[in-house]
Every structure is written in structure tokens, then in C-alpha cells.
Design a protein around this motif. Structure first.
Motif, mmCIF file in Angstrom:
data_model
loop_
_atom_site.group_PDB
_atom_site.id
_atom_site.type_symbol
_atom_site.label_atom_id
_atom_site.label_comp_id
_atom_site.label_asym_id
_atom_site.label_seq_id
_atom_site.Cartn_x
_atom_site.Cartn_y
_atom_site.Cartn_z
ATOM 1 N N ARG A 84 1.131 -1.319 -0.027
ATOM 2 C CA ARG A 84 0.184 0.078 -0.154
ATOM 3 C C ARG A 84 0.983 1.182 -0.082
ATOM 4 O O ARG A 84 2.109 1.236 0.489
ATOM 5 C CB ARG A 84 -0.814 -0.025 1.398
ATOM 6 C CG ARG A 84 -1.868 -1.185 1.425
ATOM 7 C CD ARG A 84 -2.895 -1.083 0.147
ATOM 8 N NE ARG A 84 -3.731 -2.134 0.290
ATOM 9 C CZ ARG A 84 -3.529 -3.088 -0.880
ATOM 10 N NH1 ARG A 84 -2.799 -3.066 -2.006
ATOM 11 N NH2 ARG A 84 -4.303 -4.247 -0.673
ATOM 12 N N PRO A 85 0.611 2.415 -0.618
ATOM 13 C CA PRO A 85 1.322 3.677 -0.803
ATOM 14 C C PRO A 85 1.289 4.234 0.681
ATOM 15 O O PRO A 85 0.415 3.980 1.392
ATOM 16 C CB PRO A 85 0.663 4.301 -1.708
ATOM 17 C CG PRO A 85 -0.912 3.777 -1.550
ATOM 18 C CD PRO A 85 -0.744 2.330 -1.534
ATOM 19 N N ALA A 86 2.512 4.746 0.964
ATOM 20 C CA ALA A 86 2.938 5.517 2.287
ATOM 21 C C ALA A 86 1.887 6.894 2.425
ATOM 22 O O ALA A 86 1.558 7.172 1.395
ATOM 23 C CB ALA A 86 4.274 5.778 2.291
ATOM 24 N N PRO A 87 1.385 6.901 3.535
ATOM 25 C CA PRO A 87 0.726 8.292 3.660
ATOM 26 C C PRO A 87 1.549 9.385 3.540
ATOM 27 O O PRO A 87 2.665 9.510 3.640
ATOM 28 C CB PRO A 87 0.066 8.306 5.181
ATOM 29 C CG PRO A 87 1.221 7.339 5.589
ATOM 30 C CD PRO A 87 1.681 6.284 4.913
ATOM 31 N N MET A 88 0.784 10.465 2.655
ATOM 32 C CA MET A 88 1.588 11.337 2.127
ATOM 33 C C MET A 88 1.104 12.684 3.066
ATOM 34 O O MET A 88 0.117 12.855 3.413
ATOM 35 C CB MET A 88 1.365 11.895 0.668
ATOM 36 C CG MET A 88 1.479 10.693 -0.214
ATOM 37 S SD MET A 88 3.228 10.481 -0.161
ATOM 38 C CE MET A 88 4.045 11.858 -0.895
ATOM 39 N N PRO A 89 1.958 13.640 3.415
ATOM 40 C CA PRO A 89 1.712 14.891 4.197
ATOM 41 C C PRO A 89 0.724 15.709 3.654
ATOM 42 O O PRO A 89 0.632 15.817 2.291
ATOM 43 C CB PRO A 89 3.251 15.554 4.470
ATOM 44 C CG PRO A 89 3.906 14.802 3.400
ATOM 45 C CD PRO A 89 3.446 13.692 2.868
ATOM 46 N N VAL A 90 -0.035 16.232 4.274
ATOM 47 C CA VAL A 90 -1.135 17.308 3.851
ATOM 48 C C VAL A 90 -0.820 18.798 4.429
ATOM 49 O O VAL A 90 -0.607 18.918 5.145
ATOM 50 C CB VAL A 90 -2.499 16.952 4.435
ATOM 51 C CG1 VAL A 90 -3.510 18.070 3.790
ATOM 52 C CG2 VAL A 90 -2.839 15.488 4.022
ATOM 53 N N LEU A 91 -0.784 19.558 3.482
ATOM 54 C CA LEU A 91 -0.283 21.128 3.789
ATOM 55 C C LEU A 91 -1.613 21.815 4.248
ATOM 56 O O LEU A 91 -2.696 21.563 3.424
ATOM 57 C CB LEU A 91 0.336 21.873 2.634
ATOM 58 C CG LEU A 91 1.772 21.212 2.055
ATOM 59 C CD1 LEU A 91 2.101 21.803 0.975
ATOM 60 C CD2 LEU A 91 2.687 21.158 3.020
ATOM 61 N N ASP A 92 -1.373 22.395 5.417
ATOM 62 C CA ASP A 92 -2.579 23.418 5.669
ATOM 63 C C ASP A 92 -2.354 24.635 5.189
ATOM 64 O O ASP A 92 -1.261 25.157 5.221
ATOM 65 C CB ASP A 92 -2.682 23.449 7.285
ATOM 66 C CG ASP A 92 -3.023 22.137 8.055
ATOM 67 O OD1 ASP A 92 -3.658 21.293 7.319
ATOM 68 O OD2 ASP A 92 -2.482 21.808 9.093
ATOM 69 N N ARG A 93 -3.391 25.241 4.617
ATOM 70 C CA ARG A 93 -3.436 26.493 3.933
ATOM 71 C C ARG A 93 -4.299 27.494 4.483
ATOM 72 O O ARG A 93 -5.226 27.310 4.946
ATOM 73 C CB ARG A 93 -3.618 26.341 2.333
ATOM 74 C CG ARG A 93 -2.499 25.517 1.888
ATOM 75 C CD ARG A 93 -2.857 25.670 0.172
ATOM 76 N NE ARG A 93 -1.741 24.820 -0.212
ATOM 77 C CZ ARG A 93 -1.138 25.092 -1.384
ATOM 78 N NH1 ARG A 93 -1.274 26.264 -2.031
ATOM 79 N NH2 ARG A 93 -0.248 24.341 -1.865
#
Length: 93
Positions: A84-93
Motif C-alpha cells: 500500500r502507498p505510504a501516507p503523504m503529508p497534507v499541507l494546511d493553507r
């Protein structure tokens, strides 16, 4: 018909930039295919040649003398299917 000096310089610069871009694109595509045009049979992804970077040496060194296994030995077809793909970081805007 004679071109003005500034037009000659602009035309020469544009031609040089186009040739440089074409050369870099050609080298990148040759590196992606490992120089032989082969690709991965299932995904169509290209495989790098063993002399790219330290890939071949690093795998041999990692498994040598320690009883370890290489990445190629670890990633069996079963593990690839279940990966499974690794979780990617989410940028807060």
C-alpha cells in the motif's frame, strides 16, 4: 536579407536552447530505459541498468556478510500485490 545584430543573437540563443533541451530530454529517456529500451513487462515502467548510480554495488554490499537479503529478494510478487502507498503529508493553507 541581412539580420540585425540583436536578431542574430536572439535566433542563435533560441537554437542553442532548443538543442540543449533536446539533448537533455534524449539523455533522460536513455537513462529511464537503461539504454536498451527494455521496460517492466507488467507496468510498462522502465528499469535502470545495474551501472546506474551505486544500485548494484549497494545491493551486493547490503546483503554481503550479514546474511541479509537484497530489496529484490524482499519484494516478492505477493508482497508487491499487498503493498500500500505510504501516507503523504497534507499541507494546511
Amino acid at each position: 536579407m541581412a539580420l540585425r545584430q540583436d536578431r542574430k543573437l536572439a535566433l542563435t540563443s533560441a537554437i542553442a536552447a532548443a538543442l540543449l533541451t533536446a539533448t537533455l530530454a534524449w539523455q533522460a529517456s536513455a537513462a529511464d530505459t537503461g539504454g536498451n529500451g527494455s521496460s517492466h513487462p507488467r507496468t510498462g515502467a522502465t528499469s535502470a541498468s545495474p551501472d546506474t548510480g551505486r544500485g548494484g554495488d549497494a545491493e551486493r554490499d547490503a546483503g554481503a556478510g550479514r546474511g541479509g537479503s537484497s530489496a529484490a529478494g524482499y519484494w516478492t510478487p505477493e508482497r508487491m500485490r499487498e503493498a500500500r502507498p505510504a501516507p503523504m503529508p497534507v499541507l494546511d493553507r
